[in-house]
Design an enzyme around this catalytic site. Structure first.
Site, mmCIF file in Angstrom:
data_model
loop_
_atom_site.group_PDB
_atom_site.id
_atom_site.type_symbol
_atom_site.label_atom_id
_atom_site.label_comp_id
_atom_site.label_asym_id
_atom_site.label_seq_id
_atom_site.Cartn_x
_atom_site.Cartn_y
_atom_site.Cartn_z
ATOM 1 C CG ASP A 33 -1.992 -1.188 1.215
ATOM 2 O OD1 ASP A 33 -1.893 -2.021 0.247
ATOM 3 O OD2 ASP A 33 -2.673 -1.120 2.068
ATOM 4 C CE1 TYR A 36 -2.847 2.267 -6.568
ATOM 5 C CE2 TYR A 36 -3.512 3.428 -4.526
ATOM 6 C CZ TYR A 36 -3.574 3.321 -5.806
ATOM 7 O OH TYR A 36 -4.660 3.720 -6.592
ATOM 8 C CE LYS A 115 -31.301 -12.884 -6.139
ATOM 9 N NZ LYS A 115 -31.177 -11.633 -6.063
ATOM 10 N NE ARG A 136 -34.042 -3.786 -11.488
ATOM 11 C CZ ARG A 136 -35.308 -3.817 -10.716
ATOM 12 N NH1 ARG A 136 -35.406 -3.495 -9.447
ATOM 13 N NH2 ARG A 136 -36.360 -4.434 -11.012
ATOM 14 C CD GLU A 171 -26.723 -6.700 -7.326
ATOM 15 O OE1 GLU A 171 -26.934 -6.691 -8.488
ATOM 16 O OE2 GLU A 171 -27.500 -6.821 -6.436
ATOM 17 C CE LYS A 311 -34.475 -14.217 -3.003
ATOM 18 N NZ LYS A 311 -34.755 -12.618 -3.417
ATOM 19 C CB CYS A 403 -48.138 5.420 25.514
ATOM 20 S SG CYS A 403 -46.839 5.693 24.497
ATOM 21 C CB CYS A 426 -48.320 9.595 21.485
ATOM 22 S SG CYS A 426 -46.952 8.530 21.915
HETATM 23 S S1 IVH Z 1 -29.018 -10.727 -13.633
HETATM 24 C C1 IVH Z 1 -32.612 -9.318 -15.935
HETATM 25 N N1 IVH Z 1 -27.102 -11.846 -12.285
HETATM 26 O O1 IVH Z 1 -30.537 -10.006 -8.150
HETATM 27 C C2 IVH Z 1 -31.453 -9.930 -15.460
HETATM 28 N N2 IVH Z 1 -28.509 -10.435 -11.178
HETATM 29 O O2 IVH Z 1 -33.358 -10.785 -8.095
HETATM 30 C C3 IVH Z 1 -31.507 -9.544 -13.972
HETATM 31 N N3 IVH Z 1 -28.234 -9.774 -8.970
HETATM 32 O O3 IVH Z 1 -31.633 -7.179 -10.074
HETATM 33 C C4 IVH Z 1 -30.202 -9.449 -13.212
HETATM 34 N N4 IVH Z 1 -26.370 -11.156 -8.561
HETATM 35 O O4 IVH Z 1 -29.680 -6.763 -8.497
HETATM 36 C C5 IVH Z 1 -28.190 -11.058 -12.179
HETATM 37 N N5 IVH Z 1 -25.082 -12.589 -11.205
HETATM 38 C C6 IVH Z 1 -26.426 -11.873 -11.236
HETATM 39 C C7 IVH Z 1 -26.723 -11.217 -10.272
HETATM 40 C C8 IVH Z 1 -27.814 -10.444 -10.156
HETATM 41 C C9 IVH Z 1 -27.073 -10.450 -7.906
HETATM 42 C C10 IVH Z 1 -29.441 -9.185 -8.382
HETATM 43 C C11 IVH Z 1 -29.586 -8.052 -9.243
HETATM 44 C C12 IVH Z 1 -30.978 -8.492 -9.636
HETATM 45 C C13 IVH Z 1 -31.649 -9.066 -8.721
HETATM 46 C C14 IVH Z 1 -32.724 -10.184 -9.123
#
Ligand code: IVH
Length: 665
Positions: A33, A36, A115, A136, A171, A311, A403, A426
């Site tokens: 660091d 850098y 995700k 978004r 993201e 999920k 309360c 309140c």
């Molecule tokens: S694809 C139309 N890829 O998850 C395609 N989304 O539940 C939409 N997200 O809005 C996104 N990792 O914010 C995609 N590898 C990934 C992702 C990802 C996180 C989030 C993103 C999206 C949401 C959908």
């Protein structure tokens, strides 16, 4: 000489860019660091002496931007839709079956990605330079946050060898360490904690001052590379590889899966290993790899048919309930909250969990001192699932009779689960009402947060929501954490909120059961706040989706003298009480107002309304002097009587249909 300096600067920029990529994108630094920093300082010095040689993509310019006044809305090149969810194996298999069916047996494969739980953002590059970043937003239109995006170190300010113009989507996230650090800082400053890394990421991008974004150490993982809104390569996997080659951070934990079995394997493996990652994930995203097949599968209104989010289930931990406190909400509802021995649940420290109401505590058979299983999923408030073992010295909890905030009486009405503080003055209720009123998506008064509302109420500057509109610069500027700029800005935002349309005003009032959609429908049906306030319960149910319970709540609200006073004061403040909608101009019914009552022989009320509106007319819910015609069907009730008293012409469906074509009955 100048040429020589220019070459030096250019070389330093190149070197620094390379080390930034190694450090922030690849996580493989080659220098310390300190080394850098030294390179960076050399560049800063040279640039300071030769400001004419500073380029916007210089590594010194990440946080060059000044705080801004507000966000500009920008349309997305193609909608940034969301993903459909698969909550279990069965749903993932259903998705796979649909894809196979739609592709008619053609061979295909999936790309699986983690995700990440953050804020999705689009970043546009022109001629290799980071030109624009957009959140978004609602998927169609987002907010421009370019300066803030520049402060994210893993986003290159400049790329070589890319297409002339392209867009990256991905993201923005905060890893666990950055998240915890941020919350500790906020504790120290007496600011509320962020509930989860996702909120923290969003709150760090949507700030007006880029130096705040820079201090939060956000990261950005890219997952789409688009040119003209289309994938840049023939396959998603190649897009990801190209992104990495261009210098973007792409999550290394990705896989190609030949079928749903392999996909499930990937999902399960990462569910096991998610705690090893330095950031939160909430599932796996699977995408059909081939761009041509993606096009063939297309989109629904909400999401692509070629992708799905698998999920993960909520995460659970055990901990002790050390105490049970009570929170007072906007409507006076007392909500018991468990104070927990802090415990980490999937990377987030949890010390509070909602218990909803007394009945829930009874159902759980919970007492203070018990060990419980708690659950956290995504951004919802953690909840207690069940008691796992009873404490040695347990203590039962009772909702207080008074309360805890104002000492006023607490009542639990027949048939209700909630206990309420019935003192409309309140302070806790007032604070919640103000926060609700100014919230995003309601009156949108940015800057009127919890810390400020506390001060405003505690110092007696605001005793009713309407007082917001009488705040002065002098009152604000003296408050803690307020200064000239923030005070001016807040006053501007308050002023701007006067322009919010009627449905927002109606929602802002905080009438029980009246959310955004109901408010919209009420405004459309009645046309003005006064008409809604004057309407009887039966008339109110004329609005679509308004049943007796909602109608009663609305009716009651407007009969309450205190609320009537609030409404009058908001009227004085200049809020919009009329519903102005742009209806098609020049239709045969332009300028005419109709009330429909009773059952028409063939049209439903909704259909009749739609047809009147399509012809330029207006439909309201109650009969007044301004009503041009009452359309009456079978069993028309009080409205018909009212029409007669007011001498408003009454017509039937047949005459309405005639009017629709030529304008007169
Ligand atoms: S694809 C139309 N890829 O998850 C395609 N989304 O539940 C939409 N997200 O809005 C996104 N990792 O914010 C995609 N590898 C990934 C992702 C990802 C996180 C989030 C993103 C999206 C949401 C959908």
């Amino acid at each position: 000489m100048a040429e020589h300096i220019a070459a030096q600067i250019e070389k330093l920029c190149r070197t620094l860019r390379r080390h930034e990529h190694l450090y922030y994108v690849l996580d493989q630094p080659e220098i310390s660091d300190a080394e850098y920093d030294e390179l960076m300082n050399r560049l800063r010095e040279l640039e300071a002496r030769h400001p004419e040689l500073v380029t916007p993509d210089s590594p010194t310019q990440r946080v060059g931007g000044k705080p801004r006044e507000g966000f500009v809305k920008v349309a997305h090149s193609s909608p940034m839709l969301s993903l459909d969810n698969a909550l279990n194996e069965g749903e993932l298999r259903d998705f796979d079956r649909r894809v196979r069916q739609l592709l008619g047996g053609a061979p295909f494969r999936y790309v699986a990605e983690l995700k990440l739980d953050g804020l999705s953002m689009a970043v546009r590059y022109r001629q290799g330079i980071l030109a624009q970043a957009i959140t978004r937003g609602d998927g169609e239109v987002g907010e421009e946050v370019t300066e803030n995006a520049r402060a994210i170190r893993s986003l290159p300010l400049r790329v070589a060898d890319g297409p002339a113009e392209f867009e990256v989507r991905g993201e923005a996230i905060l890893n666990r360490r950055a998240f915890e650090r941020l919350n500790l800082e906020r504790d120290a400053q007496g600011q509320p904690r962020f509930a989860n890394p996702r909120n923290a990421a969003a709150g760090s991008i949507r700030v007006l001052d880029p130096s705040i974004t820079a201090s939060r150490r956000l990261d950005y993982f890219s997952y789409f590379l688009l040119v003209d809104g289309q994938p840049y390569r023939d396959s998603h996997f190649e897009c990801l590889e190209t992104l990495a080659k261009l210098g973007f951070k792409v999550n290394p934990h990705r896989g190609v899966c030949a079928d749903v079995e392999e996909l499930l394997e990937f999902c399960r493996r990462w569910e096991q290993r998610r705690d090893e990652l330095p950031y939160e994930i909430d599932g796996v995203v699977a995408k059909v790899d081939s761009a041509a097949q993606q096009r063939a599968l297309g989109w629904t209104a909400r999401a692509p048919r070629w992708a799905i989010a698998f999920k993960y289930a909520a995460r659970q931990e055990r901990t002790i309930v050390e105490d049970i406190g009570v929170q007072v909400g906007r409507t006076g509802t007392l909500t018991p909250v468990a104070h927990l021995k802090p415990v980490e649940v999937g990377g987030v420290t949890v010390s509070r969990a909602t218990l909803h109401n007394e009945d829930e505590i009874r159902r759980l058979e919970l007492e203070i001192g018990d060990e419980v299983l708690i659950e956290r999923s995504g951004d919802v408030i953690p909840k207690v699932v069940r008691v796992t073992s009873q404490g040695g010295r347990r203590k039962a909890f009772r909702i207080p009779k008074e309360c805890p905030v104002c000492g006023g009486a607490v009542v639990r009405e027949e048939g209700e689960v909630a206990s309420r503080c019935i003192n409309t003055n309140c302070p806790a209720r007032l604070k919640e009402s103000i926060l609700h009123f100014s919230a995003r998506g309601i009156m949108d008064i940015d800057g009127l947060g919890e810390a400020l509302v506390d001060q405003l109420v505690d110092r007696g500057l605001v005793a009713s929501v309407a007082d917001i509109y009488r705040l002065s610069f002098e009152q604000l500027v003296d408050l803690e954490r307020m200064a000239k700029k923030s005070s001016e800005k807040l006053l501007r935002n308050i002023d701007e909120s006067r322009k919010q349309p009627l449905p927002r005003v109606l929602t802002a009032l905080g009438i029980r059961f009246v959310g955004g959609r109901t408010a919209e429908l009420l405004a459309e049906t009645f046309g003005s706040l006064d008409a809604i306030a004057a309407a009887g319960q039966e008339e109110l149910t004329a609005a679509p989706e308004v049943g007796p319970k909602v109608a009663e709540s609305i009716h009651r609200f407007f009969r309450e003298p205190r609320n009537q006073e609030l409404v009058e004061r908001l009227r004085e403040a200049g809020l919009k009480f009329e519903h102005l909608v742009t209806r098609p101009k020049g239709g045969p019914l332009e300028g005419l107002t109709f009330v429909i009552t009773g059952t028409l022989p063939s049209l439903t009320r909704e259909e009749a309304k739609a047809r009147i509106e399509a012809a330029g007319g207006k439909v309201t819910g109650s009969v007044s002097q301004k009503t041009s015609y009452v359309v009456a069907g079978e069993e028309a009730g009080s409205k018909l009587d009212k029409a007669r008293t007011l001498n408003v012409p009454v017509i039937d469906q047949a005459r309405l249909l005639k009017m629709l074509t030529n304008g007169s009955p």
